[in-house]
Scaffold this motif. Structure first.
Motif, short mmCIF file in Angstrom:
data_model
loop_
_atom_site.label_atom_id
_atom_site.label_comp_id
_atom_site.label_asym_id
_atom_site.label_seq_id
_atom_site.Cartn_x
_atom_site.Cartn_y
_atom_site.Cartn_z
N ASN A 119 0.81 -1.23 0.00
CA ASN A 119 0.00 0.00 0.00
C ASN A 119 0.84 1.27 0.00
OD1 ASN A 119 -2.54 -1.29 -0.10
ND2 ASN A 119 -2.29 -1.81 2.06
N LYS A 121 2.01 4.15 -2.61
CA LYS A 121 1.55 4.59 -3.93
C LYS A 121 2.75 4.90 -4.84
CE LYS A 121 -2.38 6.75 -1.71
NZ LYS A 121 -2.34 7.81 -0.72
N ARG A 157 -6.47 -1.12 -8.78
CA ARG A 157 -5.35 -0.47 -8.09
C ARG A 157 -4.82 0.75 -8.85
NH1 ARG A 157 -3.03 -3.65 -4.09
NH2 ARG A 157 -2.61 -1.62 -3.16
N GLU A 160 -4.52 4.39 -7.50
CA GLU A 160 -3.51 4.68 -6.46
C GLU A 160 -2.18 5.11 -7.08
OE1 GLU A 160 -3.24 1.18 -3.70
OE2 GLU A 160 -5.16 0.73 -4.65
#
Ligand SMILES: O=C(CO)COP(=O)(O)O
Length: 248
Positions: A119, A121, A157, A160
């Protein structure tokens, strides 16, 4: 709605005490901005800057990482280590890493997957040399970099991820791409994301411009329809300039 992101890439600059002083100087002055404020610091500054930005709207980014969580990779730093330090973003595939440290589209892709796993970015850098631009290769080359960086990344995803379009000939040279050139390249990059992921996702991804961004050209760059922010080298090292950039 894409929130603009202004990220300062400090490259290999500043000691810990200089970094903390910088944050002290700017933190009150960047509070009122509508843009996301990010500092991409060398590894040694991540912890002191993490402490210094507590209670502010400034976010922390690394400039590179390895793709494995741990292992016998002397001198490398893993996404697991960065995550624990409160790192929210990580630049991946900067042209200086591609040029001097053997970064390839394949390692960029591995790092993108590793960042997402933790997680963090990714800020994926793409861009062409002057020679490539002059021989009309910009679109093909940049498309190829984007396609390879996103290989295997699922659509849910993509929002992000930030892409930074940084034409190599405009980095540290004082030569900015015209805002139209930058906007056109960024428009084309978003079209690549549309081809890869379809209508919903392509409007969500943020795409920045980088290359000799300064307080006196930021407004024109940010006024372009497709540009969602800037990745700034030199001008991000000076507190007054950085404040002017985020409050453009
Ligand atoms: O490489 C850059 C940011 O990542 C751009 O650097 P300059 O703003 O110094 O041209």
């Amino acid at each position: 709605m894409r929130i603009p992101i202004i990220a300062g890439n400090w490259k290999m600059h500043k000691t810990a005490s200089e970094a903390v002083q910088f944050v002290e100087r700017i933190k009150e002055q960047v509070k009122g901005t509508d843009v996301e404020v990010v500092l991409c610091t060398p590894y040694t500054l991540l912890y002191p800057v993490k402490e210094a930005i507590k209670g502010t709207n400034i976010k922390l980014s690394a400039q590179n990482m390895h793709w494995e969580d741990q292992g016998a990779y002397t001198g490398e730093v893993s996404p697991l280590m960065l995550k624990e330090l409160g790192v929210e973003y990580c630049i991946i595939g900067h042209s200086e890493r591609r040029l001097y440290f053997n970064e390839t589209d394949e390692t960029v892709n591995k790092k993108v997957h590793a960042a997402l796993k933790h997680n963090i970015k990714p800020i994926i850098c793409v861009g062409e040399t002057l020679e490539q631009r002059e021989s009309g290769q910009t679109n093909t080359l940049v498309k190829n970099q984007v396609v390879k960086a996103f290989e295997g990344v699922p659509g849910d995803r993509v929002a992000e991820i930030v892409i930074a379009y940084e034409p190599i000939w405009a980095i540290g040279t004082g030569k900015t791409a015209t805002s139209e050139q930058a906007n056109e390249a960024i428009y084309n990059i978003r079209e690549v994301i549309r081809e890869l992921y379809g209508e919903e996702v392509y409007t969500e991804i943020r795409i920045q411009y980088g290359g000799s961004v300064k307080p006196d050209n930021i407004e024109e760059i940010m006024n372009q329809e497709d540009i969602d922010g800037a990745l700034v080298g030199g001008a991000s090292l000076k507190p007054d300039d950085y404040v002017a950039l985020v409050n453009f």
